[in-house]
Write a protein that holds these residues in place. Structure first.
Motif, mmCIF file in Angstrom:
data_model
loop_
_atom_site.group_PDB
_atom_site.id
_atom_site.type_symbol
_atom_site.label_atom_id
_atom_site.label_comp_id
_atom_site.label_asym_id
_atom_site.label_seq_id
_atom_site.Cartn_x
_atom_site.Cartn_y
_atom_site.Cartn_z
ATOM 1 N N ASN A 25 0.874 -1.168 0.000
ATOM 2 C CA ASN A 25 0.000 0.000 0.000
ATOM 3 C C ASN A 25 0.913 1.220 0.000
ATOM 4 N N GLU A 26 1.124 1.799 -1.193
ATOM 5 C CA GLU A 26 2.137 2.832 -1.318
ATOM 6 C C GLU A 26 1.731 3.858 -2.378
ATOM 7 N N PRO A 27 2.267 5.085 -2.285
ATOM 8 C CA PRO A 27 1.966 6.109 -3.290
ATOM 9 C C PRO A 27 2.462 5.687 -4.665
ATOM 10 N N HIS A 28 1.758 6.171 -5.696
ATOM 11 C CA HIS A 28 2.116 5.814 -7.077
ATOM 12 C C HIS A 28 1.832 7.003 -7.980
ATOM 13 N N GLU A 29 2.757 7.285 -8.878
ATOM 14 C CA GLU A 29 2.607 8.393 -9.821
ATOM 15 C C GLU A 29 2.409 7.842 -11.222
ATOM 16 N N ASP A 30 1.343 8.325 -11.898
ATOM 17 C CA ASP A 30 1.055 7.887 -13.255
ATOM 18 C C ASP A 30 1.182 9.076 -14.195
#
Length: 318
Positions: free
Chosen positions: A44-49
């Motif tokens: 469960n971690e931040p993600h950049e698209d």
């Protein structure tokens, strides 16, 4: 592949449900988890698209062996789970990457869900510009207040028709046409199971399960609205999410399956058995079930041999 679209309205705004979604998923997952089964959070971690911007990536293992119907349990191993991957770019989310679906033993099984949230009563047409849709597809409206649900979830029904402390409800017939505020969750669900003879049955069954999960999840979000809608911030709900996930993982891990392996002083073979298979100790002697039957003493009343003359004499005496 079987594709259906589900539309679920709630008396909330999309901004409010941003918090409610995370709170409900965490609490519901914890409630549905038991010793050895439930929803295990792996990541469960931040993600950049590059297209959708900042979001959150989660990876979960949904352990559900005992929740399968009898016909499905007959063809699945005792320990069975589905790996769920989700990218949350609220108000747009993706669940289960269609290019790398993972199931613990079914490589040809996948579920792909696209979700969009809008502030309307579910009247947006063609909201998904997806190449997965070929022609018309079935659209189902789910009513969190009046649609039937499985009996085991009945405990949440009573709360939907009460007036919440936040001033939402009660929900009466036709509430979607006159309730303000109102929002809709649009979900495009694709289920694929490429196994001849079982495809149609499995895909229809999975859609039925997903429909029930969507209905219950959104119903509970409203049933618990007083717990999260009274000023809970994103920082607070993320903290609640972490604490609940840790407690859920601990609950599932209490009876994590283990395999006992016996060690013996024998040379190891060049090709070992799969890690999931129990080990059989090596021995020079054959196991009991392969050993020849032990010699049993004959009964003293029985002669060692019976010749033809002896049989004739016995017959004449009788």
């Amino acid at each position: 592949m079987l594709i259906k679209e589900y539309r679920i309205c709630m008396p909330l705004t999309t901004e409010e449900y941003r918090v409610g979604q995370l709170y409900t998923i965490s609490k519901h997952s914890h409630q549905e988890s038991e010793k050895g089964e439930g929803v295990e959070v792996v990541k469960n971690e931040p993600h950049e698209d590059p297209v959708h911007g900042p979001g959150q990536f989660t990876e979960k293992r949904v352990h559900l062996s005992s929740k399968l119907p009898s016909w499905a349990r007959a063809v699945t191993p005792r320990i069975f789970y589905i790996t769920e991957k989700a990218w949350n770019y609220y108000p747009y989310t993706i669940t289960a990457d269609g290019h790398s679906p993972q199931c613990s033993f079914l490589p040809k099984f996948s579920i792909y869900i696209e979700t969009k949230y809008e502030d309307n009563c579910g009247d947006s047409e063609n909201i998904f510009c997806s190449d997965k849709i070929l022609g018309d597809h079935e659209v189902s409206f789910l009513d969190i207040a009046f649609d039937e649900i499985p009996e085991r979830y009945y405990r949440s029904l009573e709360f939907v028709h009460k007036v919440a402390k936040t001033g939402r409800g009660p929900l009466r017939e036709g509430w979607r046409q006159h309730t303000k505020p109102i929002m809709c969750s649009y979900k495009l669900v694709s289920v694929k199971f490429e196994v001849w003879g079982l495809q149609t049955r499995v895909e229809q069954f999975v859609h039925k399960v997903i429909r029930d999960i969507l209905l219950i999840g959104h119903r509970q979000a409203f049933a618990w609205v007083d717990e999260w809608c009274a000023g809970m911030t994103m920082e607070e709900v993320r903290c609640y999410e972490r604490e609940t996930q840790e407690a859920t993982n601990e609950l599932i891990g209490l009876v994590a399956p283990t395999i006992s392996v016996s060690e013996v002083g024998q040379p190891t073979a060049s090709h070992s058995a799969p890690a999931s298979a129990p080990s059989t100790p090596l021995s020079d002697e054959a196991p009991d079930f392969l050993a020849p039957p032990k010699t049993r003493p004959r009964k003293k009343s029985a002669p060692e041999t019976l010749t033809l003359p002896a049989l004739r004499e016995r017959a004449g005496a009788e």
